[in-house]
Design an enzyme around this catalytic site. Structure first.
Site, short mmCIF file in Angstrom:
data_model
loop_
_atom_site.label_atom_id
_atom_site.label_comp_id
_atom_site.label_asym_id
_atom_site.label_seq_id
_atom_site.Cartn_x
_atom_site.Cartn_y
_atom_site.Cartn_z
N ARG A 17 -23.52 -1.93 23.76
CA ARG A 17 -23.74 -1.54 25.16
C ARG A 17 -25.22 -1.23 25.39
NH1 ARG A 17 -21.72 3.25 29.19
NH2 ARG A 17 -20.98 1.93 30.83
N LYS A 46 -18.38 16.28 30.54
CA LYS A 46 -17.71 15.14 29.91
C LYS A 46 -18.67 14.60 28.86
CE LYS A 46 -16.00 10.50 31.20
NZ LYS A 46 -15.85 9.61 32.37
N ASP A 53 -19.51 11.86 26.32
CA ASP A 53 -19.12 10.47 26.05
C ASP A 53 -19.77 9.94 24.76
OD1 ASP A 53 -17.87 8.04 26.56
OD2 ASP A 53 -18.52 7.97 28.65
N ASP A 78 -10.26 4.10 29.30
CA ASP A 78 -10.95 3.55 30.46
C ASP A 78 -10.00 2.73 31.31
OD1 ASP A 78 -13.38 4.72 30.08
OD2 ASP A 78 -14.32 2.99 29.12
C1 GLA Z 1 -17.46 5.28 29.37
C2 GLA Z 1 -16.44 6.25 29.90
C3 GLA Z 1 -16.28 6.09 31.38
C4 GLA Z 1 -17.60 6.30 32.07
C5 GLA Z 1 -18.63 5.34 31.49
C6 GLA Z 1 -20.01 5.66 32.02
O1 GLA Z 1 -17.00 3.98 29.43
O2 GLA Z 1 -15.22 6.10 29.25
O3 GLA Z 1 -15.32 6.98 31.88
O4 GLA Z 1 -18.01 7.63 31.89
O5 GLA Z 1 -18.69 5.43 30.08
O6 GLA Z 1 -20.97 4.81 31.51
#
Ligand code: GLA
Length: 736
Positions: free
Chosen positions: A443, A476, A478, A548
């Protein structure tokens, strides 16, 4: 005390309310496993120790020519000697010899449960909740002790195990593997149940019979991963949701793991789980020790459903921590699927305004608010608010959102760094990389080397600055790619095999510090959805974004599978827009709401684009959720109809229910995902109710039935439930 010791027979027996676990020290000091299963009254269980056949070709230890370690059930088998099955420990000496032979030295039984240094683990709320047995074993040649810990929970059928190796000798040893637990079963009549998946398709249930040889699940990704969860159950062939035996094995760890079940030549089964030994090697200098993460073992005679409920209770009260463990979590709206990277403060406030009308309580600003970040190609690592993009400071934005009556939450992806970032330009060597090799991008990003103290310090400082700059209620966290080029200048040569585990330890150190600094903040972990949904992360963050994939139909499988070992209060679930951005499917709003209610419940769509009627429906759903929330998050969860098995004449039905601990109320949720014309209405058998109590079904149904009628005869679903591809209903039951 739940731990019994018979000094005459040298037998240890661990009792939970409905399970027993027993082992015995042999005259030579070997620690043999006697039994794990439904509770038994006797402690003298030495007759259960059956060594099996002659095991020709398998050698015997010099001090016990009558024994074959290759067939004996062992608690802590070492490698390199005469047990050819999966070892729990492998140790290399300076001269290259690889072997370990551990014998009993001493033991200690104490109340309560100690913490694991630097690692997440289950804990006691009071000393009476668990007893702990610490069994010290020693390899004489290596002068290495391994302490095997067993914590026995008083009210739950759960025993947790971990191990600490300590080098007391003069030579430097290399631990090539120290697993967390090993359990030998006398037979192989089990099915193995695991949670497999992929990004957007996490934790689907897979079940297969054991075969001779090794069946294992693992991660080599540096994190637990979307592909396989660090959980496996062994269940009897006849085990269902309600009946049959089921053993759960779950690793409280977020990095490379392995769980293997090995069926031997004599058809016995050994389960071993721990940090994945592949690529792992830990240098243990004289005086040093190493702690293997905790493994949770759970037993149920009430099938997989019973196993799940035990794990749910354990994780709800003895793993998740902090203020938010028991507190009601706010209903949130997240702007990711609403705006992706394209937003400013005005847009967020406009969403917040609409959210307030629907009774939503918190706005979460997702990816794109920091550094240079209008897409996924830059900015990670620069945790500085992009005021130009937002149009104001973070503080000002938070105050505007609060003025609308909502709390504020924010997204970070702290473990990552974009090559196009100020941080990377200043510290190009802070990401994982290997000399002479290209850096693999995922990514468009690289992974920060958290084994370096300066990286951890920088991260903590950056995060602290943001979190102190405004009134932030939620984070959150990530993590959007797996690790590659796992190599650290701090741990080269003989220590290179420590790097992946040290990364996880570095992460845990940061999370612990943040938990202490910001006890009021609700943390949710995320990894491209549910790529790091594991008990280790739950210790620091009581909820995890499940996937997601926000398509409610797909979510039925994901959440049903997740519930095999994780409590509903930990499952992040949102209502999103239709057609769904990931699948293009359109399901009714109430269906999407019903699925998201089996989780933390929130929204992820542009509320400035929904109709007043939809806002009204959301308001109704939010009211229902608030009324049912204690039941959903603290009640017992029963899976009634599986999305993995439905179909055929009964149509595609998924059903589950929540029952309060005192069984005075329950909520049944039923979802139908296909239409079958001219078919009979399915009948759902309820579970977990008090058979003798009478329950009123939904206010408007004017139907009152006994628990036994609902559980034995079942509840036929109303005729209207057959029309339309995606139907859902919630039935609330209250004892009268
Ligand atoms: C990941 C998370 C999503 C969102 C994106 C943002 O894929 O799972 O919910 O926060 O990153 O880039």
């Amino acid at each position: 005390m739940a731990v019994f010791f018979d000094p005459g027979q040298m037998i240890f027996k661990l009792d939970t309310p409905r399970s027993s676990y027993a082992m015995q020290v042999s005259p030579q000091g070997y620690l043999f496993h006697l039994y794990y299963g439904a509770r038994v009254s006797d402690t003298e269980l030495s007759h259960l120790l059956v060594h099996g056949g002659g095991a020709s070709f398998s050698a015997s230890p010099a001090d016990a020519p009558e024994l074959s370690l290759d067939t004996a059930p062992q608690e802590c088998p070492g490698s390199g000697l005469s047990d050819y099955r999966a070892p729990m420990i492998s140790v290399r000496e300076e001269n290259g010899a690889l072997a370990a032979c551990l014998k009993y030295v001493s033991h200690e039984i104490r109340k309560g449960k100690p913490a694991l240094p630097g690692l997440p683990a289950t804990y006691c709320n009071g000393e009476d909740e668990a007893d702990t047995l610490a069994l010290t074993m020693r390899d004489e040649r290596l002068d290495l002790t391994v302490t095997l810990y067993y914590s026995v929970f008083a009210k739950l059928d759960a025993i947790t195990r971990w191990a600490v190796a300590q080098n007391n000798g003069a030579q430097t040893l290399t631990l090539e593997s120290l697993q967390s637990a090993c359990v030998d079963f006398p037979g192989m009549d089990f099915d193995m149940v695991t949670l497999r998946g992929a990004w957007m398709r996490e934790r689907h249930i897979e079940r297969h019979g054991l075969f001779h040889g090794t069946q294992s699940i693992q991660s080599r990704r540096g994190s637990s991963g979307h592909q396989l969860n660090p959980f496996a159950a062994l269940c009897s062939k006849d085990a269902t949701e309600e009946n049959g035996e089921a053993y759960g094995f779950h690793l409280v760890y977020s990095g490379n793991f392995r769980i293997e079940a090995e069926v031997s030549q004599l058809s016995s089964t050994r389960v071993v789980l721990g940090v994945n030994p592949e690529g792992f090697a830990w240098r243990l200098c004289p005086g040093e020790s190493f702690t293997a993460p905790e493994a949770v073992l759970a037993y149920s005679k009430e099938g997989l459903g019973g196993l799940s409920r035990t794990l749910h209770r354990l994780y709800r009260k003895n793993l998740c921590r902090g203020e938010w463990r028991d507190k009601r979590r706010p209903i949130l709206i997240n702007n990711w699927e609403a705006t992706y990277f394209n937003f400013d403060a005005d847009k967020l406030v406009a969403i917040a305004k609409q959210a307030k009308k629907a009774g939503i309580e918190m706005l979460v600003m997702d990816d794109g608010w920091f550094g240079k970040r209008d897409g996924d190609v830059s900015g990670l690592g620069d945790w500085v608010v992009n005021e130009k993009k937002l149009g104001c400071s973070l503080h000002a934005l938070v105050e505007r959102v609060k003025a609308e009556g909502l709390l504020f939450g924010i997204w970070f992806e702290p473990e990552m760094i974009s090559p196009d970032s100020d941080l990377c330009r200043a510290h190009p060597d802070w990401c994982f990389h290997m000399p002479g090799r290209d850096k693999s991008l995922g990514r468009n990003q690289l992974v920060l080397n958290l084994t370096l103290p300066q990286v951890r310090e920088n991260l903590l400082a950056q995060l602290t600055a943001v979190l102190e700059s405004a009134d932030i209620s939620y984070v959150k966290w990530d993590f959007n790619r797996n690790l590659t080029e796992v190599f650290s200048s701090e741990y080269m040569g003989a220590q290179a095999g420590e790097t992946a585990h040290r990364y996880v330890l570095g992460l845990y150190e940061i999370l612990e510090a943040l938990n202490r600094r910001f006890p009021r903040i609700l943390f949710e972990s995320c990894s491209g959805g549910g790529g790091r949904f594991d008990p280790g992360m739950l210790y620091y963050m009581p909820q995890t974004w499940c996937s997601d994939d926000t398509d409610a139909i797909e979510r039925l499988k994901i959440q049903y599978g997740t519930s095999l070992c994780y409590p509903v209060m930990s499952m992040g679930a949102h209502v999103s827009a239709v057609p769904n951005h990931g699948t293009g499917r359109t399901a009714p709003l109430t269906f999407r709401g019903g699925v998201a209610m089996c989780g933390t419940f929130g929204y992820e769509l542009d509320l400035t684009k929904v109709s007043e009627a939809e806002l009204d429906t959301m308001e109704d759903m939010n009211e229902s959720f608030l009324a049912w929330q204690p039941l959903i998050t603290q009640g017992d969860f029963y899976r009634l109809a599986s999305p993995f098995e439905s179909g055929g004449a009964a149509a595609d039905i998924t059903a589950w229910m929540f029952v309060s601990e005192d069984r005075s109320e329950a909520l049944l949720q039923v979802f139908r995902t296909s239409v079958l014309p001219n078919s009979r209405q399915p009948r759902i058998r309820l579970r977990g109710l008090d058979p003798g109590a009478r329950y009123r079904l939904n206010e408007d149904w004017s139907l009152t039935l006994h628990g036994d009628t609902l559980m034995n005869a079942g509840l036929p679903l109303p005729e209207v439930f057959g029309y339309g591809p995606y139907q859902s209903m919630d039935i609330y039951l209250k004892s009268v």
